[in-house]
Design a protein around this motif. Structure first.
Motif, PDB file in Angstrom:
ATOM      1  N   ALA A 110       0.824  -1.213   0.000  1.00 41.39           N
ATOM      2  CA  ALA A 110       0.000   0.000   0.000  1.00 41.39           C
ATOM      3  C   ALA A 110       0.855   1.257   0.000  1.00 41.39           C
ATOM      4  CB  ALA A 110      -0.926  -0.011   1.217  1.00 41.39           C
ATOM      5  N   VAL A 111       1.939   1.257   0.784  1.00 40.44           N
ATOM      6  CA  VAL A 111       2.828   2.417   0.836  1.00 40.44           C
ATOM      7  C   VAL A 111       3.411   2.703  -0.538  1.00 40.44           C
ATOM      8  CG1 VAL A 111       5.047   3.224   1.714  1.00 40.44           C
ATOM      9  CG2 VAL A 111       3.391   2.231   3.280  1.00 40.44           C
ATOM     10  N   ASN A 112       3.881   1.665  -1.212  1.00 42.65           N
ATOM     11  CA  ASN A 112       4.482   1.868  -2.527  1.00 42.65           C
ATOM     12  C   ASN A 112       3.460   2.322  -3.560  1.00 42.65           C
ATOM     13  OD1 ASN A 112       7.534   0.866  -2.882  1.00 42.65           O
ATOM     14  ND2 ASN A 112       6.571  -0.265  -1.220  1.00 42.65           N
ATOM     15  N   ALA A 113       2.258   1.784  -3.486  1.00 42.49           N
ATOM     16  CA  ALA A 113       1.213   2.230  -4.413  1.00 42.49           C
ATOM     17  C   ALA A 113       0.882   3.694  -4.173  1.00 42.49           C
ATOM     18  CB  ALA A 113      -0.032   1.359  -4.255  1.00 42.49           C
ATOM     19  N   GLY A 114       0.705   4.060  -2.909  1.00 44.68           N
ATOM     20  CA  GLY A 114       0.353   5.442  -2.590  1.00 44.68           C
ATOM     21  C   GLY A 114       1.451   6.424  -2.926  1.00 44.68           C
ATOM     22  N   SER A 115       2.696   6.053  -2.635  1.00 43.90           N
ATOM     23  CA  SER A 115       3.802   6.969  -2.908  1.00 43.90           C
ATOM     24  C   SER A 115       4.099   7.084  -4.397  1.00 43.90           C
ATOM     25  CB  SER A 115       5.055   6.515  -2.160  1.00 43.90           C
ATOM     26  OG  SER A 115       5.435   5.214  -2.545  1.00 43.90           O
ATOM     27  N   ALA A 116       3.626   6.129  -5.202  1.00 44.13           N
ATOM     28  CA  ALA A 116       3.777   6.237  -6.655  1.00 44.13           C
ATOM     29  C   ALA A 116       2.663   7.084  -7.267  1.00 44.13           C
ATOM     30  CB  ALA A 116       3.775   4.841  -7.283  1.00 44.13           C
ATOM     31  N   VAL A 117       1.440   6.901  -6.780  1.00 47.60           N
ATOM     32  CA  VAL A 117       0.290   7.627  -7.339  1.00 47.60           C
ATOM     33  C   VAL A 117       0.272   9.078  -6.864  1.00 47.60           C
ATOM     34  CG1 VAL A 117      -2.232   7.752  -7.317  1.00 47.60           C
ATOM     35  CG2 VAL A 117      -1.087   5.552  -7.625  1.00 47.60           C
ATOM     36  N   GLY A 118       0.668   9.313  -5.600  1.00 48.02           N
ATOM     37  CA  GLY A 118       0.587  10.649  -5.031  1.00 48.02           C
ATOM     38  C   GLY A 118       1.290  11.723  -5.842  1.00 48.02           C
ATOM     39  N   PRO A 119       2.572  11.560  -6.200  1.00 46.87           N
ATOM     40  CA  PRO A 119       3.239  12.605  -6.991  1.00 46.87           C
ATOM     41  C   PRO A 119       2.605  12.855  -8.350  1.00 46.87           C
ATOM     42  CG  PRO A 119       4.844  11.146  -5.966  1.00 46.87           C
ATOM     43  CD  PRO A 119       3.502  10.517  -5.746  1.00 46.87           C
ATOM     44  N   VAL A 120       2.003  11.815  -8.929  1.00 43.86           N
ATOM     45  CA  VAL A 120       1.304  12.012 -10.210  1.00 43.86           C
ATOM     46  C   VAL A 120       0.102  12.938 -10.006  1.00 43.86           C
ATOM     47  CG1 VAL A 120       0.030  10.862 -12.056  1.00 43.86           C
ATOM     48  CG2 VAL A 120       2.066   9.780 -11.079  1.00 43.86           C
ATOM     49  N   ILE A 121      -0.669  12.678  -8.947  1.00 45.11           N
ATOM     50  CA  ILE A 121      -1.815  13.532  -8.628  1.00 45.11           C
ATOM     51  C   ILE A 121      -1.361  14.958  -8.350  1.00 45.11           C
ATOM     52  CG2 ILE A 121      -3.687  13.943  -6.973  1.00 45.11           C
ATOM     53  CD1 ILE A 121      -3.826  10.914  -6.565  1.00 45.11           C
ATOM     54  N   GLY A 122      -0.318  15.078  -7.521  1.00 47.59           N
ATOM     55  CA  GLY A 122       0.170  16.410  -7.173  1.00 47.59           C
ATOM     56  C   GLY A 122       0.698  17.178  -8.365  1.00 47.59           C
ATOM     57  N   GLY A 123       1.453  16.506  -9.237  1.00 46.40           N
ATOM     58  CA  GLY A 123       1.981  17.180 -10.417  1.00 46.40           C
ATOM     59  C   GLY A 123       0.886  17.653 -11.357  1.00 46.40           C
ATOM     60  N   PHE A 170      11.805   4.236 -11.347  1.00 48.11           N
ATOM     61  CA  PHE A 170      11.091   4.235 -10.077  1.00 48.11           C
ATOM     62  C   PHE A 170       9.650   3.724 -10.221  1.00 48.11           C
ATOM     63  CE2 PHE A 170      14.509   7.242  -9.070  1.00 48.11           C
ATOM     64  CZ  PHE A 170      14.968   6.669  -7.890  1.00 48.11           C
ATOM     65  N   THR A 171       9.059   3.955 -11.382  1.00 48.75           N
ATOM     66  CA  THR A 171       7.731   3.391 -11.635  1.00 48.75           C
ATOM     67  C   THR A 171       7.795   1.863 -11.649  1.00 48.75           C
ATOM     68  OG1 THR A 171       7.062   5.327 -12.920  1.00 48.75           O
ATOM     69  CG2 THR A 171       5.813   3.302 -13.268  1.00 48.75           C
ATOM     70  N   LEU A 172       8.869   1.319 -12.222  1.00 46.23           N
ATOM     71  CA  LEU A 172       9.055  -0.135 -12.224  1.00 46.23           C
ATOM     72  C   LEU A 172       9.076  -0.678 -10.806  1.00 46.23           C
ATOM     73  CD1 LEU A 172       9.740  -2.793 -13.704  1.00 46.23           C
ATOM     74  CD2 LEU A 172      12.162  -2.137 -13.525  1.00 46.23           C
ATOM     75  N   ASN A 173       9.737   0.022  -9.902  1.00 45.75           N
ATOM     76  CA  ASN A 173       9.773  -0.408  -8.509  1.00 45.75           C
ATOM     77  C   ASN A 173       8.370  -0.475  -7.918  1.00 45.75           C
ATOM     78  OD1 ASN A 173       9.815   1.060  -5.515  1.00 45.75           O
ATOM     79  ND2 ASN A 173      11.250  -0.647  -5.684  1.00 45.75           N
ATOM     80  N   ALA A 174       7.584   0.583  -8.114  1.00 42.59           N
ATOM     81  CA  ALA A 174       6.235   0.614  -7.547  1.00 42.59           C
ATOM     82  C   ALA A 174       5.352  -0.481  -8.129  1.00 42.59           C
ATOM     83  CB  ALA A 174       5.610   1.993  -7.798  1.00 42.59           C
ATOM     84  N   VAL A 175       5.442  -0.700  -9.450  1.00 46.49           N
ATOM     85  CA  VAL A 175       4.616  -1.711 -10.106  1.00 46.49           C
ATOM     86  C   VAL A 175       4.979  -3.107  -9.597  1.00 46.49           C
ATOM     87  CG1 VAL A 175       4.108  -2.828 -12.312  1.00 46.49           C
ATOM     88  CG2 VAL A 175       4.159  -0.328 -12.154  1.00 46.49           C
ATOM     89  N   LEU A 206      16.284  -6.209  -9.004  1.00 44.36           N
ATOM     90  CA  LEU A 206      16.930  -6.859  -7.867  1.00 44.36           C
ATOM     91  C   LEU A 206      16.659  -6.102  -6.568  1.00 44.36           C
ATOM     92  CD1 LEU A 206      20.466  -7.924  -9.203  1.00 44.36           C
ATOM     93  CD2 LEU A 206      18.514  -9.392  -8.650  1.00 44.36           C
ATOM     94  N   PHE A 207      16.771  -4.792  -6.629  1.00 43.61           N
ATOM     95  CA  PHE A 207      16.508  -3.969  -5.443  1.00 43.61           C
ATOM     96  C   PHE A 207      15.099  -4.203  -4.924  1.00 43.61           C
ATOM     97  CE2 PHE A 207      14.628  -0.108  -3.717  1.00 43.61           C
ATOM     98  CZ  PHE A 207      15.486   0.188  -2.675  1.00 43.61           C
ATOM     99  N   THR A 208      14.133  -4.260  -5.830  1.00 41.38           N
ATOM    100  CA  THR A 208      12.738  -4.442  -5.427  1.00 41.38           C
ATOM    101  C   THR A 208      12.513  -5.811  -4.813  1.00 41.38           C
ATOM    102  OG1 THR A 208      12.073  -2.962  -7.224  1.00 41.38           O
ATOM    103  CG2 THR A 208      10.350  -4.294  -6.205  1.00 41.38           C
ATOM    104  N   LEU A 209      13.111  -6.849  -5.409  1.00 41.11           N
ATOM    105  CA  LEU A 209      12.983  -8.185  -4.836  1.00 41.11           C
ATOM    106  C   LEU A 209      13.526  -8.227  -3.411  1.00 41.11           C
ATOM    107  CD1 LEU A 209      13.987 -10.404  -7.899  1.00 41.11           C
ATOM    108  CD2 LEU A 209      11.696 -10.096  -6.929  1.00 41.11           C
ATOM    109  N   SER A 210      14.617  -7.518  -3.185  1.00 42.78           N
ATOM    110  CA  SER A 210      15.159  -7.430  -1.829  1.00 42.78           C
ATOM    111  C   SER A 210      14.202  -6.708  -0.894  1.00 42.78           C
ATOM    112  CB  SER A 210      16.506  -6.701  -1.875  1.00 42.78           C
ATOM    113  OG  SER A 210      16.922  -6.326  -0.581  1.00 42.78           O
ATOM    114  N   GLU A 211      13.700  -5.570  -1.341  1.00 39.99           N
ATOM    115  CA  GLU A 211      12.791  -4.768  -0.519  1.00 39.99           C
ATOM    116  C   GLU A 211      11.521  -5.538  -0.165  1.00 39.99           C
ATOM    117  OE1 GLU A 211      10.329  -0.522  -0.796  1.00 39.99           O
ATOM    118  OE2 GLU A 211      11.245  -1.405  -2.577  1.00 39.99           O
ATOM    119  N   LEU A 212      11.033  -6.351  -1.092  1.00 39.56           N
ATOM    120  CA  LEU A 212       9.822  -7.133  -0.843  1.00 39.56           C
ATOM    121  C   LEU A 212       9.993  -8.089   0.331  1.00 39.56           C
ATOM    122  CD1 LEU A 212       8.828  -8.047  -4.518  1.00 39.56           C
ATOM    123  CD2 LEU A 212       7.614  -6.496  -2.988  1.00 39.56           C
ATOM    124  N   VAL A 213      11.231  -8.468   0.626  1.00 41.32           N
ATOM    125  CA  VAL A 213      11.494  -9.385   1.738  1.00 41.32           C
ATOM    126  C   VAL A 213      11.819  -8.623   3.017  1.00 41.32           C
ATOM    127  CG1 VAL A 213      12.989 -11.230   2.593  1.00 41.32           C
ATOM    128  CG2 VAL A 213      12.258 -11.226   0.194  1.00 41.32           C
TER     129      VAL A 213
END
Length: 428
Positions: free
Chosen positions: A149-162, A255-260, A319-326
């Protein structure tokens, strides 16, 4: 019957998980719709100087990072579910005041921004304590959904704000108020009762145990800081490091790839993590060491990003995202395991401050070493933060895995007391 005082052995229901995701995603979207543009909005719409606007933004970030510690007594008094609701209600009011077109001095904007950070910190700390009241496997499941949820919100939020900054800048804070209003609306469906009773205090310890972290909790929280310093080199320093080597559009794609990937893979990866944790020997040690090893590999690949091109950078982000997911949900779940006599609320507040400080220091030091350093090679001085972060991640994984060999489902440091017993009924 629960395994420990304040721990619920029942599973999180689909309704509760949905409420956790909606509340966390919408509140994060609201915060990140405003935060990246708050300084520019204050300068252009309200005539603040750059220095004053920077102080206002800094106040919001600091309050959001450290506010949980300041509000622990209030959260204890109100109860967890009521604290989540109060936090979102306060954020709605503060964002609405920001968007009312008031003419305030810089100090007035600073107070409002700090209140936004404080109220959201209150809601986040209380929500983490709600999830921590469940049995260990349910904790990891709940924190996995929160991370998604955090990653989804932090990805969508800047799009809305911009979009709003270009279309109707005056409504920027009001959009955040509307999003926090959605979060407030789903609070009744969150786990727990509105006013959870306090569990009995540990014999002979009075109430002091709720506030004094034990050595094992302190050691765990400080060791985890190594992972967060490495994390900062990607999320906070990477744009400065890549500079002109990668376009802004391509960097946004990274960074969008990370959120997705987080949204798509968090649930299955967490299910796999739970199976590893349930192994009879060294489940935590294996997960922690593996996650930090993958993180180290990712930051090393980022070090080559100036010369190797976009393809390598995208691979590094996978790779970074796979690590973060754990490690992200795993560390959150372990706070509840390792808190000792410390109350759940205080444990998550203190851990949040330590990890936020580690990320801030990592971002400051990485940016200091990257800016104005030339050379595309991975061995240039500009790449030093990434080599250092890789070494730090490996050392963190080794240290945490060594300590994790002693981790069981039993509380570390003796019998644990919880400041709140969370009543999780199917209809709550």
């Amino acid at each position: 019957m629960t395994d420990r005082p304040g721990e619920d052995s029942r599973a999180l229901t689909a309704r509760q998980l949905t409420a956790l995701v909606v509340a966390r995603a919408t509140s994060c979207a609201g915060f990140f719709a405003v935060l990246p543009y708050l300084g520019l909005w204050l300068v252009e719409a309200h005539g603040l100087s750059g220095a004053d606007a920077g102080l206002v933004v800094g106040a919001a970030i600091l309050a959001n990072r450290a506010g949980g510690v300041l509000l622990v007594p209030l959260i204890h008094r109100l109860g967890l579910k009521a604290s989540v609701g109060a936090g979102y209600l306060g954020a709605v009011v503060a964002f609405a005041l920001l968007g009312m077109g008031l003419q305030l001095p810089a100090s007035g904007w600073l107070v409002l921004a700090a209140l936004v950070g404080l109220f959201l910190a209150m809601a986040t700390t209380a929500m983490k304590a709600q999830v921590a009241a469940f049995a260990p496997d349910q904790r990891l499941r709940g924190f996995s959904y929160l991370n998604m949820a955090v990653n989804a919100g932090s990805a969508v939020g800047p799009v809305i704000g911009g979009f709003l900054l270009e279309w109707h800048a005056s409504s920027l804070p009001l959009s955040a108020a509307a999003l926090d209003l959605v979060a407030l609306a789903v609070v009744p469906a969150l786990p727990g009762a509105w006013r959870a009773p306090e569990s009995p205090r540990p014999a002979g310890g009075g109430g002091r145990g709720r506030w004094l972290p034990q050595r094992r909790f302190v050691a765990f929280s400080l060791l985890v800081c190594g992972t967060w310093v490495a994390y900062a080199q990607v999320f906070d320093v990477l744009p400065a490091y890549l500079g002109d080597a990668v376009s802004t559009r391509d960097l946004g794609l990274v960074f969008t790839l990370n959120a997705v990937l987080v949204v798509a893979l968090q649930v299955p990866v967490s299910a796999l993590s739970r199976r590893v944790l349930n192994r009879p020997r060294a489940g935590f040690a294996v997960l922690c060491a593996a996650a930090n090893a993958v993180l180290a590999a990712a930051v090393l690949l980022f070090a080559f990003g100036r010369s190797a091109g976009l393809g390598l950078i995208l691979g590094a982000m996978v790779l970074f995202t796979l690590s973060e997911l754990v490690w992200s949900p795993l560390y959150d779940a372990q706070v509840g395991e390792r808190r000792g006599q410390l109350s759940t609320t205080a444990a998550y507040a203190l851990a949040g401050v330590a990890w936020g400080a580690a990320e801030s220091v990592g971002a400051w030091l990485g940016t200091l070493l990257v800016v104005r350093r030339s050379g595309p090679e991975a061995l240039s001085p500009a790449a030093a933060p990434y080599w250092g972060a890789a070494a730090l991640a490996l050392l963190t994984g080794l240290a945490m895995s060594w300590g994790g060999r002693r981790t069981t489902d039993k509380p570390l440091g003796g019998r644990e007391g919880n400041a709140h017993v969370v009543d999780v009924s199917a209809g709550s």
